[in-house]
Design a protein around this motif. Structure first.
Motif, short mmCIF file in Angstrom:
data_model
loop_
_atom_site.label_atom_id
_atom_site.label_comp_id
_atom_site.label_asym_id
_atom_site.label_seq_id
_atom_site.Cartn_x
_atom_site.Cartn_y
_atom_site.Cartn_z
N LEU A 74 0.83 -1.21 0.00
CA LEU A 74 0.00 0.00 0.00
C LEU A 74 0.86 1.25 0.00
N ALA A 75 1.97 1.23 0.71
CA ALA A 75 2.86 2.39 0.73
C ALA A 75 3.37 2.72 -0.66
N THR A 76 3.75 1.70 -1.42
CA THR A 76 4.22 1.91 -2.79
C THR A 76 3.11 2.48 -3.67
N THR A 77 1.91 1.95 -3.54
CA THR A 77 0.79 2.44 -4.35
C THR A 77 0.49 3.89 -4.02
N LEU A 78 0.43 4.21 -2.74
CA LEU A 78 0.10 5.58 -2.33
C LEU A 78 1.14 6.58 -2.83
N ARG A 79 2.40 6.24 -2.69
CA ARG A 79 3.47 7.18 -3.05
C ARG A 79 3.68 7.28 -4.55
N TYR A 80 3.84 6.13 -5.21
CA TYR A 80 4.30 6.13 -6.59
C TYR A 80 3.20 5.98 -7.64
N LYS A 81 2.02 5.54 -7.24
CA LYS A 81 0.92 5.43 -8.18
C LYS A 81 -0.08 6.58 -8.01
N GLY A 83 0.61 9.42 -5.96
CA GLY A 83 1.29 10.69 -5.70
C GLY A 83 1.12 11.24 -4.30
N LEU A 84 0.73 10.40 -3.34
CA LEU A 84 0.53 10.84 -1.97
C LEU A 84 1.83 10.63 -1.19
N THR A 85 2.77 11.53 -1.39
CA THR A 85 4.11 11.34 -0.86
C THR A 85 4.24 11.73 0.61
N GLY A 86 3.15 12.17 1.23
CA GLY A 86 3.19 12.41 2.67
C GLY A 86 3.41 11.13 3.45
N THR A 87 3.05 10.01 2.86
CA THR A 87 3.32 8.70 3.46
C THR A 87 4.78 8.36 3.16
N LYS A 88 5.61 8.36 4.19
CA LYS A 88 7.04 8.16 4.01
C LYS A 88 7.42 6.69 4.09
N LEU A 89 8.51 6.36 3.42
CA LEU A 89 9.09 5.02 3.52
C LEU A 89 10.42 5.13 4.24
N GLY A 90 10.49 4.53 5.43
CA GLY A 90 11.73 4.56 6.20
C GLY A 90 12.42 3.23 6.16
N CYS A 91 12.02 2.35 7.08
CA CYS A 91 12.65 1.03 7.16
C CYS A 91 12.11 0.07 6.11
N ASP A 92 10.85 0.25 5.71
CA ASP A 92 10.17 -0.64 4.75
C ASP A 92 10.04 -2.07 5.29
N ARG A 93 10.00 -2.21 6.62
CA ARG A 93 9.82 -3.54 7.22
C ARG A 93 9.11 -3.48 8.57
#
Length: 208
Positions: A74-81, A83-93
Motif C-alpha cells: 500500500l505504501a508503494t501504491t500511495l506514493r508512486y501510483k 502521488g501521496l508522498t506524505g506517506t514516508k518510507l523509512g525502514c520498509d519492514r
C-alpha cells in the motif's frame, strides 16, 4: 559435371528505423490491451486465487482507480501510483512507523500491507486530514504550535498514529499516549517534544 551455384539469400540488415518501428508497434499493442482492459474485466470471471490488477481504492474520501501488482504494498501504491508522498518510507519492514496510515480509522504500517487487501477499506493518509477549506486537523495544528519535530521525516507517521489512537482514547494521559504511539520511531530522538506536540493536538481535538 557442372557445379550448380545456388544464390544465397542476402541477410537483411536491420536499421535503427526498423527497431524504432518495432518498439512503437509493440507498445501500441500493449497500450491498447491496457486501455480496453477496463471494459473486459467486468465481463470476465476471475479464476480462483487470481488477483485483479485494476482495482478501486477509497483514499481520503475519493474513489481512486489504480493498476497494482499482486505483490505491491500500500505504501508503494500511495506514493508512486497516487502521488501521496506524505506517506514516508523509512525502514520498509514495519519497524519505524513512517508509513503509518489509517485503515477504517485504525493505524497500520502501509509498507507491510498488500494493496489488494485494502480495496474494501477506508484509507486516510496525512493529505486527507485537513478539511476541504484547508483547515488543519487539531493534531497537525498541535505540531505547529509546539514545533514538535526536527527533521520531520517521521512526522506524518506520528500524526497518523496519534489521530488513530485519539479515536479510541480522546483524553489520554501523557503516559497513555506515549504507549499508544510507541510503534513510531524518531531518528532525531526528540520524543519529549513530539509527545508534547501530540498532547497539544489531543487537547485541541477535544475542543473541536
Amino acid at each position: 559435371m557442372e557445379d550448380v551455384n545456388h544464390p544465397e539469400a542476402t541477410p537483411r540488415k536491420f536499421t535503427r528505423r526498423d527497431v524504432i518501428k518495432g518498439v512503437i508497434a509493440g507498445g501500441a499493442v500493449s497500450s491498447a490491451g491496457y486501455l480496453f482492459r477496463a471494459s473486459t474485466v467486468g465481463a470476465q470471471v476471475s479464476a480462483p486465487g487470481s488477483v485483479d490488477r485494476l482495482i478501486t481504492l477509497n483514499v481520503n474520501g475519493q474513489q481512486r482507480r489504480v493498476d497494482v501488482m499482486k505483490q505491491e504494498t500500500l505504501a508503494t501504491t500511495l506514493r508512486y501510483k497516487l502521488g501521496l508522498t506524505g506517506t514516508k518510507l523509512g525502514c520498509d519492514r514495519s519497524e519505524c512507523g513512517c508509513c503509518t496510515v489509517l485503515l477504517d480509522d485504525v493505524p497500520h504500517y502501509s509498507c507491510s500491507i498488500l494493496t489488494h487487501t485494502a480495496r474494501d477499506k477506508k484509507i486516510v493518509t496525512i493529505e486527507g486530514l485537513a478539511t476541504a477549506d484547508g483547515k488543519l486537523h487539531p493534531v497537525q495544528q498541535g505540531v505547529i504550535e509546539e514545533q514538535g519535530f526536527q527533521c520531520a521525516f517521521c512526522m506524518s507517521g506520528f500524526i497518523m498514529a496519534t489521530v488513530g489512537y485519539l479515536k479510541a482514547n480522546p483524553n489520554p494521559t501523557r503516559a497513555e499516549l506515549a504507549h499508544g504511539i510507541s510503534g513510531n520511531l524518531c531518528r532525531c530522538q526528540d520524543y519529549d517534544k513530539i509527545l508534547t506536540a501530540m498532547m497539544r493536538g489531543a487537547e485541541l481535538s477535544r475542543r473541536a
